[in-house]
Design a protein around this motif. Structure first.
Motif, PDB file in Angstrom:
ATOM      1  N   GLN A   1       0.856  -1.197   0.000  1.00 10.97           N
ATOM      2  CA  GLN A   1       0.000   0.000   0.000  1.00 10.97           C
ATOM      3  C   GLN A   1       0.893   1.248   0.000  1.00 10.97           C
ATOM      4  OE1 GLN A   1      -3.376  -0.434  -0.294  1.00 10.97           O
ATOM      5  NE2 GLN A   1      -2.779  -2.591  -0.435  1.00 10.97           N
ATOM      6  N   LEU A   2       1.760   1.333  -0.987  1.00 10.93           N
ATOM      7  CA  LEU A   2       2.788   2.375  -0.973  1.00 10.93           C
ATOM      8  C   LEU A   2       2.200   3.776  -1.071  1.00 10.93           C
ATOM      9  CD1 LEU A   2       5.397   0.601  -3.281  1.00 10.93           C
ATOM     10  CD2 LEU A   2       5.698   1.105  -0.864  1.00 10.93           C
ATOM     11  N   THR A   3       1.408   4.023  -2.111  1.00 12.73           N
ATOM     12  CA  THR A   3       0.904   5.389  -2.297  1.00 12.73           C
ATOM     13  C   THR A   3      -0.095   5.773  -1.206  1.00 12.73           C
ATOM     14  OG1 THR A   3      -0.725   4.545  -3.883  1.00 12.73           O
ATOM     15  CG2 THR A   3       1.293   5.491  -4.782  1.00 12.73           C
ATOM     16  N   SER A   4      -0.935   4.837  -0.790  1.00 14.68           N
ATOM     17  CA  SER A   4      -1.914   5.178   0.253  1.00 14.68           C
ATOM     18  C   SER A   4      -1.209   5.471   1.575  1.00 14.68           C
ATOM     19  CB  SER A   4      -2.953   4.067   0.408  1.00 14.68           C
ATOM     20  OG  SER A   4      -2.345   2.834   0.717  1.00 14.68           O
ATOM     21  N   ALA A   5      -0.137   4.742   1.882  1.00 16.67           N
ATOM     22  CA  ALA A   5       0.620   5.008   3.109  1.00 16.67           C
ATOM     23  C   ALA A   5       1.274   6.383   3.058  1.00 16.67           C
ATOM     24  CB  ALA A   5       1.678   3.929   3.317  1.00 16.67           C
ATOM     25  N   LEU A   6       1.759   6.747   1.875  1.00 23.29           N
ATOM     26  CA  LEU A   6       2.399   8.060   1.709  1.00 23.29           C
ATOM     27  C   LEU A   6       1.354   9.169   1.816  1.00 23.29           C
ATOM     28  CD1 LEU A   6       5.182   9.290   1.131  1.00 23.29           C
ATOM     29  CD2 LEU A   6       4.653   9.152  -1.306  1.00 23.29           C
ATOM     30  N   LEU A   7       0.218   8.988   1.141  1.00 25.18           N
ATOM     31  CA  LEU A   7      -0.832  10.005   1.163  1.00 25.18           C
ATOM     32  C   LEU A   7      -1.430  10.176   2.557  1.00 25.18           C
ATOM     33  CD1 LEU A   7      -2.570   9.094  -2.214  1.00 25.18           C
ATOM     34  CD2 LEU A   7      -1.504  11.299  -1.679  1.00 25.18           C
TER      35      LEU A   7
ATOM     36  N   GLU B   1       0.362   8.352 -10.554  1.00 20.13           N
ATOM     37  CA  GLU B   1      -0.838   8.247  -9.717  1.00 20.13           C
ATOM     38  C   GLU B   1      -0.904   9.416  -8.728  1.00 20.13           C
ATOM     39  OE1 GLU B   1      -2.932   4.870  -6.828  1.00 20.13           O
ATOM     40  OE2 GLU B   1      -0.890   4.594  -7.544  1.00 20.13           O
ATOM     41  N   LEU B   2       0.228   9.762  -8.130  1.00 23.61           N
ATOM     42  CA  LEU B   2       0.266  10.878  -7.192  1.00 23.61           C
ATOM     43  C   LEU B   2       0.017  12.202  -7.902  1.00 23.61           C
ATOM     44  CD1 LEU B   2       3.293   9.699  -5.030  1.00 23.61           C
ATOM     45  CD2 LEU B   2       0.923   9.949  -4.235  1.00 23.61           C
ATOM     46  N   GLU B   3       0.584  12.355  -9.088  1.00 26.77           N
ATOM     47  CA  GLU B   3       0.375  13.588  -9.862  1.00 26.77           C
ATOM     48  C   GLU B   3      -1.094  13.768 -10.214  1.00 26.77           C
ATOM     49  OE1 GLU B   3       3.001  13.032 -13.134  1.00 26.77           O
ATOM     50  OE2 GLU B   3       4.814  13.421 -11.954  1.00 26.77           O
ATOM     51  N   LEU B   4      -1.761  12.670 -10.566  1.00 27.90           N
ATOM     52  CA  LEU B   4      -3.181  12.747 -10.919  1.00 27.90           C
ATOM     53  C   LEU B   4      -4.047  13.101  -9.714  1.00 27.90           C
ATOM     54  CD1 LEU B   4      -3.464   9.710 -13.365  1.00 27.90           C
ATOM     55  CD2 LEU B   4      -3.739  12.132 -13.942  1.00 27.90           C
ATOM     56  N   GLN B   5      -3.498  12.920  -8.512  1.00 34.40           N
ATOM     57  CA  GLN B   5      -4.211  13.313  -7.297  1.00 34.40           C
ATOM     58  C   GLN B   5      -3.809  14.716  -6.840  1.00 34.40           C
ATOM     59  OE1 GLN B   5      -5.093  10.445  -4.255  1.00 34.40           O
ATOM     60  NE2 GLN B   5      -4.260   8.772  -5.473  1.00 34.40           N
ATOM     61  N   GLY B   6      -3.133  15.429  -7.739  1.00 31.37           N
ATOM     62  CA  GLY B   6      -2.784  16.816  -7.461  1.00 31.37           C
ATOM     63  C   GLY B   6      -1.515  16.998  -6.647  1.00 31.37           C
ATOM     64  N   LYS B   7      -0.740  15.929  -6.455  1.00 31.51           N
ATOM     65  CA  LYS B   7       0.494  16.005  -5.685  1.00 31.51           C
ATOM     66  C   LYS B   7       1.694  16.219  -6.611  1.00 31.51           C
ATOM     67  CE  LYS B   7      -1.934  15.046  -2.016  1.00 31.51           C
ATOM     68  NZ  LYS B   7      -2.249  16.104  -1.030  1.00 31.51           N
ATOM     69  N   LYS B   8       2.799  16.660  -5.999  1.00 31.86           N
ATOM     70  CA  LYS B   8       4.039  16.834  -6.748  1.00 31.86           C
ATOM     71  C   LYS B   8       5.133  16.019  -6.066  1.00 31.86           C
ATOM     72  CE  LYS B   8       2.944  21.386  -8.651  1.00 31.86           C
ATOM     73  NZ  LYS B   8       3.364  22.816  -8.769  1.00 31.86           N
ATOM     74  N   PRO B   9       5.205  14.732  -6.393  1.00 36.82           N
ATOM     75  CA  PRO B   9       6.186  13.891  -5.697  1.00 36.82           C
ATOM     76  C   PRO B   9       7.623  14.270  -6.032  1.00 36.82           C
ATOM     77  CG  PRO B   9       5.196  12.714  -7.544  1.00 36.82           C
ATOM     78  CD  PRO B   9       4.433  13.994  -7.406  1.00 36.82           C
TER      79      PRO B   9
END
Length: 311
Positions: free
Chosen positions: A162-168, A186-194
């Protein structure tokens, strides 16, 4: 229509040609169909397999751990797997041989949403999420050593894929194991800038992410060479027609027609091998040494025992 006056020998030759034009190959993927498999899908789209006289059955696995073992057991002709895994298989003595490359760049990264982390040196004291013990710990350890740190300077937390969910959710400050063409998108599509650190930029030997393996006893079968020739046609056509091939893929697989897959298709384009048959032996030797140095394999196996370039 074939004339009844044709001699029997000619009829036999025609029949033999038709039979050889339908060599069958079972290819087991590493996972369900996704943009990482684009050259294979495009080779199928443009009829490249058919042109090479092949009938290719593409099979997603019921268990991602099975594909190489099915090939080793003679239950499939080819499988998609990962170069790091191939070294483990060689260490275990499985009769597998790398015959081709699909993605010739690592996809693994260390990723964070914390803008104060500008290099792996800033991970000191941070919580790092991971999914696969052993290899990811060795990879992160190498990256940290280049920054005069070690894994003792961070807290590693197994987040069970659960990598992205743990980070978010803020459970961890960074993750290792997120792919630059999937989780970053996936993170970019959620409006994040990894913030993304590619593993090979920090001391980890570069490796081929996705490769094609055959059983050692079958490596010289002509149909394997034909498969690689068709795959090269697919890879070249994909590079020349990225949007056209995406539209065909999305039409054939409507359940995969998502913004994430479309972006991933585009982002993976520069990472595909242009010549799938080509082998970088030095790269394989360097990664074998990396695994041995980190005590993840028991011995050094010569590259010729597990990887070949079919001429």
């Amino acid at each position: 229509m074939i004339s009844k006056s044709l001699p029997a020998l000619t009829l036999a030759a025609l029949f033999a040609a038709q039979t050889s034009a339908a060599d069958k190959i079972t290819l087991v993927l590493d996972w369900y169909i996704n943009p990482d498999h684009a050259p294979i899908m495009v080779a199928e789209q443009i009829g490249a397999f058919k042109d090479e006289g092949l009938e290719v059955k593409i099979v997603p696995p019921s268990d991602p751990a099975l594909p190489p073992r099915l090939v080793a057991a003679g239950q499939a002709d080819l499988a998609i797997t990962y170069q790091p895994q191939l070294h483990f298989f060689a260490d275990q003595g499985l009769p597998l041989m790398r015959v081709g490359t699909l993605i010739n760049s690592p996809l693994n990264t260390v990723m964070t949403l914390d803008k104060s982390i500008t290099s792996p040196a800033d991970l000191r004291g941070k919580k790092i999420g991971f999914s696969v013990s052993g290899i990811e710990e060795a990879t992160l350890g190498t990256m940290l050593r280049q920054q005069q740190l070690s894994t003792r300077d961070v807290k590693m937390i197994n987040v069970n894929f659960q990598l992205t969910s743990a980070l978010l959710a803020g459970q961890v400050d960074a993750i290792i194991g997120g792919y630059r063409n999937i989780e970053a998108v996936e993170l970019e599509l959620q409006g994040k800038k990894p913030v993304v650190f590619n593993v090979e930029d920090y001391g980890v030997p570069a490796y081929d992410e996705l490769i094609i393996v055959a059983n050692k006893a079958e490596v010289n079968q002509p149909k394997i060479k034909k498969f690689l020739a068709a795959l090269r046609k697919g890879a070249n056509y994909l590079q020349a027609h990225p949007e056209q091939t995406w539209n065909s893929f999305a039409s054939s697989h409507p359940e995969l027609n998502t913004a994430l897959n479309h972006r991933a298709w585009q982002k993976t384009l520069p990472l595909f091998a242009r010549d799938p048959a080509q082998l970088d032996r030095a790269r394989y030797q360097a990664y074998e040494q990396f695994l041995f140095d980190n005590k993840l394999i028991k011995k050094i196996t010569p590259v010729s025992n597990y990887a070949t370039e079919i001429e």
